[in-house]
Motif scaffolding. Structure first.
Motif, mmCIF file in Angstrom:
data_model
loop_
_atom_site.group_PDB
_atom_site.id
_atom_site.type_symbol
_atom_site.label_atom_id
_atom_site.label_comp_id
_atom_site.label_asym_id
_atom_site.label_seq_id
_atom_site.Cartn_x
_atom_site.Cartn_y
_atom_site.Cartn_z
ATOM 1 N N VAL A 89 0.962 -1.069 -0.103
ATOM 2 C CA VAL A 89 0.031 -0.088 0.096
ATOM 3 C C VAL A 89 0.843 1.348 0.051
ATOM 4 O O VAL A 89 1.579 1.415 1.252
ATOM 5 N N HIS A 90 0.509 2.179 -0.907
ATOM 6 C CA HIS A 90 1.541 3.321 -1.178
ATOM 7 C C HIS A 90 3.071 2.970 -0.844
ATOM 8 O O HIS A 90 3.851 3.672 -0.682
ATOM 9 N N GLY A 91 3.590 1.926 -1.655
ATOM 10 C CA GLY A 91 4.757 1.395 -1.903
ATOM 11 C C GLY A 91 5.488 0.802 -0.777
ATOM 12 O O GLY A 91 6.597 0.381 -0.578
ATOM 13 N N GLU A 92 4.512 0.857 0.454
ATOM 14 C CA GLU A 92 4.894 0.303 1.729
ATOM 15 C C GLU A 92 4.490 -1.254 1.946
ATOM 16 O O GLU A 92 3.309 -1.494 1.500
ATOM 17 N N LEU A 93 5.081 -2.246 2.699
ATOM 18 C CA LEU A 93 4.527 -3.529 3.034
ATOM 19 C C LEU A 93 3.443 -3.353 4.016
ATOM 20 O O LEU A 93 3.770 -2.935 5.310
ATOM 21 N N TRP A 94 2.166 -3.308 3.852
ATOM 22 C CA TRP A 94 1.187 -3.353 4.637
ATOM 23 C C TRP A 94 0.908 -4.436 5.299
ATOM 24 O O TRP A 94 0.524 -4.454 6.566
ATOM 25 N N GLY A 95 1.341 -5.609 4.614
ATOM 26 C CA GLY A 95 0.665 -6.812 5.117
ATOM 27 C C GLY A 95 1.001 -7.976 4.288
ATOM 28 O O GLY A 95 1.740 -7.521 3.149
ATOM 29 N N LEU A 96 0.762 -9.099 4.587
ATOM 30 C CA LEU A 96 0.772 -10.418 3.740
ATOM 31 C C LEU A 96 -0.383 -11.318 3.758
ATOM 32 O O LEU A 96 -1.203 -11.108 4.652
ATOM 33 N N VAL A 97 -0.764 -11.991 2.676
ATOM 34 C CA VAL A 97 -1.564 -13.001 2.694
ATOM 35 C C VAL A 97 -0.790 -14.140 2.922
ATOM 36 O O VAL A 97 0.018 -14.615 1.888
ATOM 37 N N THR A 98 -0.756 -14.944 4.042
ATOM 38 C CA THR A 98 0.040 -15.919 4.303
ATOM 39 C C THR A 98 -1.030 -17.416 4.245
ATOM 40 O O THR A 98 -1.819 -17.454 4.967
ATOM 41 N N ALA B 57 -3.430 -15.372 -7.921
ATOM 42 C CA ALA B 57 -3.562 -14.822 -6.385
ATOM 43 C C ALA B 57 -2.664 -13.398 -6.070
ATOM 44 O O ALA B 57 -3.457 -12.705 -5.489
ATOM 45 N N VAL B 58 -1.765 -13.067 -7.076
ATOM 46 C CA VAL B 58 -1.201 -11.825 -6.901
ATOM 47 C C VAL B 58 -2.329 -10.815 -7.498
ATOM 48 O O VAL B 58 -2.347 -9.617 -6.775
ATOM 49 N N PHE B 59 -2.632 -11.391 -8.608
ATOM 50 C CA PHE B 59 -3.864 -10.234 -9.127
ATOM 51 C C PHE B 59 -4.933 -9.957 -8.360
ATOM 52 O O PHE B 59 -5.397 -8.664 -7.876
ATOM 53 N N LEU B 60 -5.469 -11.025 -7.723
ATOM 54 C CA LEU B 60 -6.704 -10.771 -6.729
ATOM 55 C C LEU B 60 -6.084 -9.911 -5.378
ATOM 56 O O LEU B 60 -6.991 -9.085 -4.996
ATOM 57 N N THR B 61 -4.976 -10.235 -5.118
ATOM 58 C CA THR B 61 -4.263 -9.303 -3.717
ATOM 59 C C THR B 61 -4.425 -7.945 -4.100
ATOM 60 O O THR B 61 -4.954 -7.002 -3.606
ATOM 61 N N GLN B 62 -3.820 -7.342 -5.549
ATOM 62 C CA GLN B 62 -3.720 -6.044 -5.679
ATOM 63 C C GLN B 62 -5.218 -5.694 -5.962
ATOM 64 O O GLN B 62 -5.262 -4.459 -5.760
ATOM 65 N N TYR B 63 -6.087 -6.496 -6.576
ATOM 66 C CA TYR B 63 -7.315 -5.839 -6.673
ATOM 67 C C TYR B 63 -7.909 -5.492 -5.335
ATOM 68 O O TYR B 63 -8.490 -4.582 -5.230
ATOM 69 N N ALA B 64 -7.900 -6.341 -4.444
ATOM 70 C CA ALA B 64 -8.268 -6.142 -2.931
ATOM 71 C C ALA B 64 -7.696 -4.852 -2.303
ATOM 72 O O ALA B 64 -8.234 -3.996 -1.761
ATOM 73 N N VAL B 65 -6.250 -4.654 -2.761
ATOM 74 C CA VAL B 65 -5.642 -3.561 -2.266
ATOM 75 C C VAL B 65 -6.133 -2.023 -2.849
ATOM 76 O O VAL B 65 -6.456 -1.236 -2.499
#
Length: 730
Positions: A260-269, A286-294
């Motif tokens: 989020v805004h270039g910073e590590l906000w969290g992880l999907v583990t 999964a990467v696409f869905l994660t970015q969509y959620a962001v």
């Protein structure tokens, strides 16, 4: 660093020098020569790594997979691009087995990463749309993301893990197999994910291990070079992390970075109890869905921020209006104290000012505020200071005793730190549940004969009661505080400018009053002298002729009218900030001779020879022009009056768009060193002793020429005289 001092955060995991069994790696330098190859490449290329090292990359490509030569060349051309935009993925066949080949340039090297392709169900565009809509419409974005990714990769546990400000993390959403315990809400300490691992999560969005027990293979290089594997998908994981997964009961693991805004906000583990491979296509989805959620999260946050900003702007307008109208800033802030607290959910507020310390709500008394204010000023230089555990950390040191707050935020309004706003919050007692006791574990390694970091063995819920800490201040609350600071600063600046402007105006008005007084006493002396002499002659002469009587009465009448006109103009001239007049043609051939006669009469210098040349008409205001020439001609006659051969010349010439008047005398002159300050009021020249005067005349001259836009030049020499040049615009 000695092994006994080694810490998890010191492990250089990007230089592990190994890759997983799921693929192999080739690395080339800028000369397109292979400088690195993983040992297991022989299993698929039927060529030992030693025969590949040192060869030209293009020859190896042409031999084993010629149809990707163009992509390899593209990766080589992209070496100068730090953004890795030229990263390309495609399918290749090696010994009749499908592989994904990823080519990219990084760290002045070209990487060719081969990963086995496994049969998998690839969701259709309709399925992809369904996943995105599930996230779009969800009340809890991260819970929906966990459900979608769990369906795509089929893992036992999928968690959304968010980092807090203190670098610890918490599971905020989860999709878990029904027979497994839930980790939802559990906290994890900062050291579970060391700093260098977090840095890699920002660089590369996916980290995978399909089987923690599978072998890894060393990467052999020419000259034993270290290879940076920051962007490698098949990089081997840290042994400490593999042990951590085993202790947690996971045989396979995969994570996706939430940026989020270039910073590590969290992880999907994601964790699975048995070995499980996730195909590259599934991981990309999964990467696409994660970015969509962001993106969805940012969109909702923007709506919240916009609504908050709208409320802030309405509040700012009300506060700004009061600050502009009222002269006193403290009463205004006091009247808005409750709103200033409510906007940031503070329990109390203190306004610290050199004039007073004001407290509102659940804030400590003014004396305690003073101690806190002084302590923070002494130990911290930043404009904003925030501490949720202030009382725990500094209460004993400051002897605060039993106070009704735990944390605070202090914002300094001015650079002196004497004017500050301090918001206070009470403690919020919370029960924090950790996934195991949050303490580092060190074990003794017999081979190394030293203590080395070891992952925790227990992940059983460990409860911690957190006391003496207030809720953390959010970014948007800090933003509000900064906005209030800026608004107050602007108000103070505006008032400062107003005070400065009023002071300047007062100075001008005082100067004008002084000038009015001095001008009245100075410039009226000539017409008064004429009136006085005319009256004296009337009193002395008994047999006055009708002609002389007529002349004397005309002199008295003209002098009286002149005095009246001068008084009116001087008053008008003095009282306004900017002198406005309608320029008229002034015929000086009617004014200057009269001034000469009056000055001769006043100073008793009838023997003074005054030569009048061409006196061209000029544009200006009659009374001011009269005063201007009166002061200059008066000085010329006065300071030449003690010479037997006193000579004055007055003439004018046309010079382009200007008319130049020159008034020259052969009087006492002015020293060069004094020419720069001849216009200072009350300034008399060092050689003017024996001549009447108060040092006002040339000050009046300067004020008039400035108002009329006339340029004045002075030439003078001691004992030889002075010449004033006046350039009048046409």
């Amino acid at each position: 660093m000695s092994v006994s001092n080694m810490r998890c955060e010191d492990e250089q995991i990007q230089f592990c020098g190994k890759n997983q069994t799921i693929g192999f790696l080739l690395i080339a330098n800028t000369e397109m020569r292979i400088i690195g190859a993983s040992e297991n490449c022989a299993a698929w290329l039927n060529t030992p790594y030693s025969d590949i090292l040192g060869n030209e990359l293009i020859h190896v490509v042409q031999q084993f997979f010629p149809h990707v030569e163009k992509d390899v060349q593209s990766a080589f051309n992209g070496l100068s691009e730090e953004s890795l935009k030229n990263r390309a993925v495609q399918e290749v066949m090696l010994n009749d087995r499908p592989f994904y080949l990823t080519t990219y340039g990084y760290d002045n090297r070209v990487y060719l990463e081969f990963e086995q392709k496994h049969p998998t169900h690839i969701p259709s565009f309709i399925s992809l749309y369904a996943y995105s809509q599930q996230i779009e419409k969800a009340t809890d974005i991260w819970e929906a993301l966990c459900s979608c990714i769990a369906e795509v990769i089929g893992f036992d546990r999928v968690m959304t893990y968010r980092f807090h400000a203190d670098k610890s993390g918490q599971v905020i959403a989860e999709k878990v197999r029904e027979d497994l315990d839930s980790y939802l809400g559990l906290h994890y300490p900062e050291f579970d994910i060391p700093q260098q691992a977090r840095a890699l999560y920002v660089k590369h969005l996916t980290r995978l291990t399909s089987d923690i027990s599978s072998p890894t293979y060393p990467i052999h290089t020419l000259n034993n070079e270290q290879i940076d594997l920051s962007f490698s998908t098949i990089r081997a994981l840290s042994p400490i992390h593999l042990q951590y997964l085993e202790n947690a009961g996971a045989q396979a693991s995969i994570s996706f970075s939430i940026i989020v805004h270039g910073e590590l906000w969290g992880l999907v583990t994601c964790q699975h109890e048995t070995a499980k491979f996730v195909d590259l296509s599934q991981r990309h989805l999964a990467v696409f869905l994660t970015q969509y959620a962001v993106n969805r999260y940012l969109s909702l946050q923007k709506e919240i921020d916009l609504n908050f900003n709208k409320q802030v702007k309405e509040f700012e307008l009300a506060l700004k209006e009061k600050l502009i109208i009222k002269n006193e800033i403290l009463p205004v802030l006091s009247s808005f104290a409750k709103q200033l607290s409510d906007f940031v959910q503070a329990d109390g507020l203190a306004i610290r000012h050199k004039e007073a310390t004001l407290v509102f709500g659940d804030a400590p008394d003014s004396a305690t505020v003073g101690k806190i204010h002084a302590f923070i000023n002494k130990n911290h230089r930043k404009m904003i200071y925030s501490k949720e555990s202030f009382v725990i950390d500094h209460g004993e040191e400051l002897a605060l005793g039993d106070v009704n707050f735990a944390g605070l935020v202090k914002i300094d309004i001015d650079s002196s730190k004497e004017f500050s706003l301090i918001w206070f919050r009470r403690e919020q007692v919370t029960e924090r549940v950790w996934a195991g006791k949050p303490t580092k574990v060190m074990t003794y390694d017999q081979a190394l004969q030293a203590f080395v970091p070891s992952p925790r063995n227990s992940f059983d819920a460990w409860k911690q009661l957190v006391k003496g800490v207030s809720p953390a201040w959010t970014e948007i609350e800090i933003y509000f505080m900064k906005r209030i600071r800026q608004l107050i600063r602007e108000s103070l600046l505006r008032k400062s400018e107003e005070i400065y402007s009023l002071n300047q105006e007062l100075i001008l008005l005082n100067n004008a009053l002084d000038t009015y007084s001095y001008t009245v006493s100075h410039d009226l002396k000539n017409p008064l002298s004429v009136i006085k002499l005319s009256v004296q002659m009337l009193q002395m002469k008994r047999d006055i002729t009708p002609e002389l009587l007529a002349k004397l009465t005309v002199n008295i009448k003209d002098a009286s009218e002149l005095m009246e006109s001068m008084l009116n103009k001087i008053y008008e001239f003095s009282k306004v900030k900017e002198f406005r007049y309608q320029p008229n043609v002034i015929h000086t051939d009617q004014i200057i001779p009269q001034i000469v006669d009056h000055c001769k009469t006043r100073y008793g210098t009838q023997q003074c020879e005054v030569t009048l040349g061409d006196l061209l008409p000029i544009m200006g205001e009659k009374t001011l022009i009269y005063q201007l020439f009166l002061n200059i001609v008066s000085n010329a006659i006065k300071y030449s009056s003690k010479r037997d051969d006193a000579q004055i010349s007055i003439h004018s010439v046309q010079q382009g768009q200007k008319v130049r008047y020159s008034v020259r005398d052969n009087g006492i002159g002015i020293a060069d060193a004094e020419l720069n300050n001849i216009y200072d009021i009350f300034k008399r020249m060092s050689n003017s002793d024996g001549f009447e005067g108060s040092g006002v005349g040339l000050a009046i001259v300067k004020r008039i020429v400035d108002r009329l836009g006339v340029e004045i030049i002075v030439e003078s020499e001691i004992g030889k005289g002075t010449c004033f040049h006046l350039d009048f615009p046409n």
